[in-house]
Design a protein around this motif. Structure first.
Motif, PDB file in Angstrom:
ATOM      1  N   LEU A 110      68.793  97.495  14.508  1.00 61.66           N
ATOM      2  CA  LEU A 110      68.936  96.325  13.651  1.00 61.66           C
ATOM      3  C   LEU A 110      70.258  95.609  13.943  1.00 61.66           C
ATOM      4  O   LEU A 110      70.300  94.374  14.023  1.00 61.66           O
ATOM      5  CB  LEU A 110      68.871  96.730  12.173  1.00 61.66           C
ATOM      6  N   HIS A 111      71.322  96.369  14.143  1.00 63.25           N
ATOM      7  CA  HIS A 111      72.627  95.785  14.454  1.00 63.25           C
ATOM      8  C   HIS A 111      72.555  95.015  15.778  1.00 63.25           C
ATOM      9  O   HIS A 111      73.057  93.883  15.876  1.00 63.25           O
ATOM     10  CB  HIS A 111      73.700  96.870  14.511  1.00 63.25           C
ATOM     11  N   ARG A 112      71.933  95.615  16.793  1.00 65.85           N
ATOM     12  CA  ARG A 112      71.801  94.935  18.088  1.00 65.85           C
ATOM     13  C   ARG A 112      70.955  93.659  17.947  1.00 65.85           C
ATOM     14  O   ARG A 112      71.271  92.631  18.537  1.00 65.85           O
ATOM     15  CB  ARG A 112      71.188  95.872  19.127  1.00 65.85           C
ATOM     16  N   LEU A 113      69.914  93.735  17.149  1.00 64.54           N
ATOM     17  CA  LEU A 113      69.063  92.572  16.924  1.00 64.54           C
ATOM     18  C   LEU A 113      69.843  91.457  16.225  1.00 64.54           C
ATOM     19  O   LEU A 113      69.738  90.281  16.596  1.00 64.54           O
ATOM     20  CB  LEU A 113      67.845  92.969  16.094  1.00 64.54           C
ATOM     21  N   GLU A 114      70.652  91.811  15.227  1.00 60.38           N
ATOM     22  CA  GLU A 114      71.478  90.822  14.538  1.00 60.38           C
ATOM     23  C   GLU A 114      72.469  90.165  15.487  1.00 60.38           C
ATOM     24  O   GLU A 114      72.673  88.951  15.447  1.00 60.38           O
ATOM     25  CB  GLU A 114      72.229  91.477  13.371  1.00 60.38           C
ATOM     26  N   GLU A 115      73.088  90.974  16.354  1.00 61.11           N
ATOM     27  CA  GLU A 115      74.043  90.424  17.313  1.00 61.11           C
ATOM     28  C   GLU A 115      73.352  89.443  18.260  1.00 61.11           C
ATOM     29  O   GLU A 115      73.892  88.372  18.549  1.00 61.11           O
ATOM     30  CB  GLU A 115      74.701  91.550  18.119  1.00 61.11           C
TER      31      GLU A 115
END
Length: 176
Positions: A110-115
């Motif tokens: 999720l963090h990578r997707l947000e970035e």
């Protein structure tokens, strides 16, 4: 063991055997009254019979072997319960660990997707000319500096205006 105790135990045993015979007769009668089937009832009847006979065997052994057999059965039961609980606790721990790992992987993804989303949004907005937060902050700082400079200039102009009025005519009046 005295003769009276032995005779009491034999009477109990005979009483139990009589009850067993009576229950077996009732089971046979019930069996005959049911349709001749193979399905669930047949499997249930077989398993129930096994448990029934095991229970009767245990009761007879208790009568014959007494307290020592009971204690050994209790110990085996306690050990079986402990082993089952340990197995369940291990499985629960494994499930919790798996859930924690899955949660951590999901959070990372999720963090990578947000970035990625933030980066693409930033590029798209920049491409169409929308100022970024940094651009707005920089402009705000420049506007603040310009306002401050204008304020200083206005004060200097005010300070110079009365001096011109003393030398000649009052400020703001036409020449006569």
């Amino acid at each position: 063991m005295s003769a009276s105790e032995i005779s009491k135990k034999q009477a109990k045993l005979e009483n139990l055997e009589g009850k067993i015979a009576q229950m077996e007769a009732q089971a046979e009668e019930l069996k005959r009254s049911l349709p001749n089937g193979h399905g669930i009832w047949h499997g249930f009847e077989r398993v129930a019979g096994l448990f029934w006979h095991a229970g009767l065997g245990a009761a007879i052994k208790l009568e014959k072997g007494g307290r020592q057999l009971l204690e050994s059965l209790v110990e085996e039961g306690v050990e079986a319960e402990r082993v089952a609980k340990d197995g369940v606790e291990k499985q629960v721990a494994q499930v919790r660990e798996s859930a924690t790992e899955a949660k951590q992987r999901a959070a990372g993804q999720l963090h990578r997707l947000e970035e990625r989303f933030d980066h693409r949004l930033h590029n798209a907005l920049h491409h169409i000319g929308v100022p970024t937060r940094e651009d707005v902050d920089e402009l705000t700082q420049l506007v603040g500096e310009v306002s401050e400079s204008v304020g200083h200039l206005a004060q200097e102009v005010k300070a110079l205006a009365p001096q011109k009025g003393k030398a000649g005519k009052p400020p703001g009046q036409p020449a006569a």
